[in-house]
Enzyme design. Structure first.
Site, PDB file in Angstrom:
ATOM      1  N   ASP A   1       0.842  -1.204   0.000  1.00 46.55           N
ATOM      2  CA  ASP A   1       0.000   0.000   0.000  1.00 46.55           C
ATOM      3  C   ASP A   1       0.877   1.255   0.000  1.00 46.55           C
ATOM      4  O   ASP A   1       1.714   1.440   0.896  1.00 46.55           O
ATOM      5  CB  ASP A   1      -0.887  -0.027   1.260  1.00 46.55           C
ATOM      6  CG  ASP A   1      -2.031   0.959   1.168  1.00 46.55           C
ATOM      7  OD1 ASP A   1      -2.082   1.743   0.200  1.00 46.55           O
ATOM      8  OD2 ASP A   1      -2.883   0.959   2.082  1.00 46.55           O
ATOM      9  N   ASP A   2       0.698   2.086  -0.996  1.00 47.19           N
ATOM     10  CA  ASP A   2       1.416   3.369  -1.084  1.00 47.19           C
ATOM     11  C   ASP A   2       2.939   3.190  -1.163  1.00 47.19           C
ATOM     12  O   ASP A   2       3.691   4.038  -0.675  1.00 47.19           O
ATOM     13  CB  ASP A   2       1.093   4.284   0.114  1.00 47.19           C
ATOM     14  CG  ASP A   2      -0.355   4.743   0.150  1.00 47.19           C
ATOM     15  OD1 ASP A   2      -1.154   4.277  -0.684  1.00 47.19           O
ATOM     16  OD2 ASP A   2      -0.692   5.565   1.033  1.00 47.19           O
TER      17      ASP A   2
ATOM     18  N   LYS B   1       1.329   9.782  -4.803  1.00 47.46           N
ATOM     19  CA  LYS B   1      -0.048   9.335  -4.626  1.00 47.46           C
ATOM     20  C   LYS B   1      -1.065  10.456  -4.899  1.00 47.46           C
ATOM     21  O   LYS B   1      -0.865  11.593  -4.463  1.00 47.46           O
ATOM     22  CB  LYS B   1      -0.202   8.839  -3.182  1.00 47.46           C
ATOM     23  CG  LYS B   1      -1.583   8.378  -2.815  1.00 47.46           C
ATOM     24  CD  LYS B   1      -1.617   7.847  -1.378  1.00 47.46           C
ATOM     25  CE  LYS B   1      -3.014   7.401  -1.001  1.00 47.46           C
ATOM     26  NZ  LYS B   1      -3.082   6.878   0.385  1.00 47.46           N
TER      27      LYS B   1
ATOM     28  N   ASP C   1      -0.390  -0.577  -4.771  1.00 45.76           N
ATOM     29  CA  ASP C   1      -1.678  -0.059  -5.255  1.00 45.76           C
ATOM     30  C   ASP C   1      -1.596   1.340  -5.848  1.00 45.76           C
ATOM     31  O   ASP C   1      -2.446   1.726  -6.641  1.00 45.76           O
ATOM     32  CB  ASP C   1      -2.741  -0.097  -4.143  1.00 45.76           C
ATOM     33  CG  ASP C   1      -2.494   0.924  -3.046  1.00 45.76           C
ATOM     34  OD1 ASP C   1      -1.335   1.337  -2.836  1.00 45.76           O
ATOM     35  OD2 ASP C   1      -3.474   1.309  -2.370  1.00 45.76           O
TER      36      ASP C   1
ATOM     37  N   LYS D   1      -5.739  -5.610   3.753  1.00 44.69           N
ATOM     38  CA  LYS D   1      -6.625  -4.463   3.502  1.00 44.69           C
ATOM     39  C   LYS D   1      -7.519  -4.719   2.292  1.00 44.69           C
ATOM     40  O   LYS D   1      -7.037  -5.038   1.206  1.00 44.69           O
ATOM     41  CB  LYS D   1      -5.742  -3.228   3.268  1.00 44.69           C
ATOM     42  CG  LYS D   1      -6.492  -1.993   2.853  1.00 44.69           C
ATOM     43  CD  LYS D   1      -5.560  -0.803   2.802  1.00 44.69           C
ATOM     44  CE  LYS D   1      -6.146   0.327   1.979  1.00 44.69           C
ATOM     45  NZ  LYS D   1      -5.283   1.521   1.943  1.00 44.69           N
TER      46      LYS D   1
ATOM     47  N   SER E   1      -8.063   1.653   5.233  1.00 47.35           N
ATOM     48  CA  SER E   1      -6.748   2.142   5.661  1.00 47.35           C
ATOM     49  C   SER E   1      -6.742   2.419   7.159  1.00 47.35           C
ATOM     50  O   SER E   1      -7.744   2.872   7.720  1.00 47.35           O
ATOM     51  CB  SER E   1      -6.395   3.442   4.931  1.00 47.35           C
ATOM     52  OG  SER E   1      -6.562   3.284   3.548  1.00 47.35           O
TER      53      SER E   1
ATOM     54  N   CYS F   1      -6.206   4.275  -3.358  1.00 48.21           N
ATOM     55  CA  CYS F   1      -6.394   2.887  -2.902  1.00 48.21           C
ATOM     56  C   CYS F   1      -7.632   2.198  -3.478  1.00 48.21           C
ATOM     57  O   CYS F   1      -7.524   1.172  -4.150  1.00 48.21           O
ATOM     58  CB  CYS F   1      -6.477   2.844  -1.382  1.00 48.21           C
ATOM     59  SG  CYS F   1      -5.059   3.575  -0.554  1.00 48.21           S
TER      60      CYS F   1
ATOM     61  N   HIS G   1       1.220   2.290   4.154  1.00 46.25           N
ATOM     62  CA  HIS G   1       0.318   3.436   4.263  1.00 46.25           C
ATOM     63  C   HIS G   1       0.556   4.115   5.613  1.00 46.25           C
ATOM     64  O   HIS G   1       0.912   3.457   6.585  1.00 46.25           O
ATOM     65  CB  HIS G   1      -1.128   2.912   4.155  1.00 46.25           C
ATOM     66  CG  HIS G   1      -2.168   3.959   3.943  1.00 46.25           C
ATOM     67  ND1 HIS G   1      -2.533   4.855   4.926  1.00 46.25           N
ATOM     68  CD2 HIS G   1      -2.934   4.258   2.863  1.00 46.25           C
ATOM     69  CE1 HIS G   1      -3.475   5.655   4.459  1.00 46.25           C
ATOM     70  NE2 HIS G   1      -3.740   5.323   3.199  1.00 46.25           N
TER      71      HIS G   1
ATOM     72  N   HIS H   1     -10.736  -2.523   1.357  1.00 50.15           N
ATOM     73  CA  HIS H   1     -11.021  -1.154   0.896  1.00 50.15           C
ATOM     74  C   HIS H   1     -11.915  -1.089  -0.341  1.00 50.15           C
ATOM     75  O   HIS H   1     -11.770  -0.188  -1.187  1.00 50.15           O
ATOM     76  CB  HIS H   1      -9.735  -0.347   0.669  1.00 50.15           C
ATOM     77  CG  HIS H   1      -9.915   1.082   1.090  1.00 50.15           C
ATOM     78  ND1 HIS H   1      -8.907   2.016   1.104  1.00 50.15           N
ATOM     79  CD2 HIS H   1     -11.038   1.740   1.524  1.00 50.15           C
ATOM     80  CE1 HIS H   1      -9.376   3.173   1.509  1.00 50.15           C
ATOM     81  NE2 HIS H   1     -10.677   3.041   1.760  1.00 50.15           N
TER      82      HIS H   1
ATOM     83  N   ARG I   1      -7.632  -0.827  -6.291  1.00 54.95           N
ATOM     84  CA  ARG I   1      -7.882  -2.213  -5.862  1.00 54.95           C
ATOM     85  C   ARG I   1      -9.052  -2.832  -6.643  1.00 54.95           C
ATOM     86  O   ARG I   1      -9.024  -4.020  -6.986  1.00 54.95           O
ATOM     87  CB  ARG I   1      -8.160  -2.238  -4.356  1.00 54.95           C
ATOM     88  CG  ARG I   1      -6.893  -2.077  -3.570  1.00 54.95           C
ATOM     89  CD  ARG I   1      -7.068  -1.525  -2.172  1.00 54.95           C
ATOM     90  NE  ARG I   1      -5.794  -1.007  -1.732  1.00 54.95           N
ATOM     91  CZ  ARG I   1      -4.897  -1.692  -1.016  1.00 54.95           C
ATOM     92  NH1 ARG I   1      -5.184  -2.895  -0.588  1.00 54.95           N
ATOM     93  NH2 ARG I   1      -3.732  -1.161  -0.711  1.00 54.95           N
TER      94      ARG I   1
HETATM   95 MG    MG Z   1      -2.746   2.996  -1.401  1.00 50.42          MG
END
Ligand code: MG
Length: 503
Positions: free
Chosen positions: A37-38, A308, A287, A131, A158, A77, A235, A133, A81
């Site tokens: 993530d991130d 991001k 992501d 995660k 998140s 995110c 994240h 989301h 996803r």
């Molecule tokens: Mg993300």
């Protein structure tokens, strides 16, 4: 006597070889997607970060195929996803604009077909750890077990959508307290909350245990499996258990990333222990690009511009590695590829049935298995807060990228580049900004006023107009009215919220 023994040994050997051959040809591969993530293009050791400690991911890169032009479908995110699991851009999936909140009543529409459902249809055991989301919903109708996953273990959004008070062992506070008005982060097992608030310092160990148990039990039964391990790392806010606190020279981000890397290592170790590493396709990617907020606690886009939330390269070009010993030759590929391509590629690999809808992904099997060319030569950048009035912010065709609109993001408020910051409002460009990403991946030298590129601009504009006219927009799930009762609470109906949601 001697002759008879020789014949017996010969026949036995032939039978063993024959059965192994039949098993190899007859079996379908397991699939493991490790989704960070991130995590930015410049965050991993194998992508050039000087102080990140990522030996397990680096090992995948050395022995697998490392991508240099791989794109997440969106810079945020939830839409990203949804696209990973459906092979479709956010406008088509309805997962726009922005991200789902704990009180959102919408979710990934049930008429979408996920990769898990395709694999389930081929007899796979399927699990998601981490995660989600993609919504929860009033009756929890949007949790993963309704999308082809046999089981779910994780936090459904998140971790900054929870009051985060303790992020590092033994009792170190988080960088800030995140959203204090929400209930504590809920840890779900399938559709039940088993811990609230989640203890971040022990979370990754629990994820690893569930992921490795799933691999071990599926492998022992001889059932092909699909594991989607969606890390909450890296994240904001960063977190890690005892072993990783102060374990790196990169500060809290480095510690958190080191814990993620250990999760990758433990999964790989389990694949080996279970004897299935040679029959498993492993994909590692992210992501979206790095969050460039919270000072040095965010990620790093390396040589790419912004991060991001933006449609600059740093927002969507992400690290990616494909690993399958004996099937994927180690090396590096510069072919244009995307998370959108994973669904059609994997579906074709297992002879699965593709959904009867418009897919935005292509089969990149030739890139993975034959060192061949990608069928993808174009990529469309859709803003994080997508809007049908401005459907396509940028287009890449071959090495050229044209920005028709640019906009900064609150996720980039700590970068020196003013174009990335939230103060950079949406700006239309006519002519569009034009970059040659092969010679200028950092998007520094605008070629739009050079008459030598007039035909390139014309071609890109035609591609953009045609695609914008064809692009379907499903109703925006994220705009559905919110309902505070949807927010997960392990003690439903209690008061006062959020503090009573404590189990
Ligand atoms: Mg993300």
């Amino acid at each position: 006597m001697f002759l008879s023994r020789t014949v017996t040994i010969f026949c036995t050997t032939v039978l063993i070889l024959l059965s192994q051959t039949l098993c190899t040809f007859g079996s379908v591969p397991n699939v493991v997607i490790l989704f960070a993530d991130d995590l930015g293009y410049g965050d991993l050791g194998c992508y050039g970060h000087p102080t990140s400690h990522t030996p397990n991911i680096d090992n995948l890169a050395v022995n697998g195929l490392r991508f240099t032009q791989f794109y997440s479908a969106n810079p945020l995110c939830s839409p990203s996803r949804a696209s990973l699991l459906t092979g479709r851009l956010p406008p088509r999936t309805g997962v726009w604009p922005g991200v789902f909140l704990p009180e959102s009543t919408g979710g990934l529409p049930h008429n979408e077909t996920t990769l898990a459902q395709i694999l389930k249809g081929k007899g796979y055991a399927t699990a998601i750890v981490g995660k989600w989301h993609l919504g929860i919903g009033r009756n929890q109708e949007y949790l993963p077990i309704h999308y082809g996953f046999d089981s779910y273990y994780g936090i459904p959004y998140s971790q900054d959508f929870c009051p985060c008070l303790k992020c590092f062992y033994p009792n170190d506070p988080c960088f800030n307290q995140c959203d204090l008005y929400y209930t504590g982060c809920p840890l779900f097992k399938d559709d039940k909350i088993i811990e609230q608030p989640t203890d971040f310092t022990k979370l990754e160990d629990k994820y690893i245990e569930h992921a490795t148990n799933f691999i071990a039990s599926s492998a022992s039964k001889g059932t092909p499996f699909f594991l989607y391990y969606a890390f909450n790392h890296v994240h904001h806010p960063q977190f890690a258990g005892k072993r990783y606190r102060n374990s790196t020279s990169r500060g809290t981000f480095g510690d958190s990333l080191a814990e993620l890397d250990n999760g990758v290592g433990m999964v790989m170790q389990q694949l080996q222990k279970s004897g299935v590493e040679g029959n498993t396709l492993v994909i590692f990617t992210s992501d979206n690009g790095p969050s460039l907020r919270n000072e040095n606690r965010g990620g790093n886009g390396g040589l790419l511009k912004c991060g991001k939330g933006t449609t600059y390269e740093g927002g969507q070009r992400v690290p990616a590695i494909a690993y399958w010993p004996g099937k994927i030759q180690p090396g590096k590929t510069m072919e244009l590829t995307s998370t959108l391509d994973l669904l059609p590629t994997i579906a074709n690999l297992v002879n699965g049935t593709l959904p009867n809808v418009t897919l935005d992904g292509v089969d990149i099997g030739p890139v993975l298995f034959e060192k061949g060319k990608s069928k993808r030569d174009t990529f469309f950048y859709i803003f994080a807060y997508a809007d049908p009035k401005y459907p396509i912010y940028a287009v890449r065709h071959k090495q050229y990228k044209a920005h028709y609109y640019t906009e900064g993001s609150s996720n980039c408020d700590f970068t020196h580049d003013l174009d990335c910051r939230p103060t950079a409002n949406r700006t239309a460009h006519n002519p569009p900004l034009l970059y040659d990403l092969n010679s200028d991946p950092s998007e520094q030298y605008d070629l739009s006023s050079d008459p030598n590129y007039a035909s390139v601009l014309k071609e890109l504009d035609e591609i953009r107009r045609k695609f914008a006219a064809e692009l379907d927009w499903a109703p925006a799930e994220i705009l559905k009215p919110s309902d505070p009762n949807v927010e997960p609470c392990c003690n439903p109906g209690c008061s006062p919220r959020p503090s009573c949601c404590h189990c």
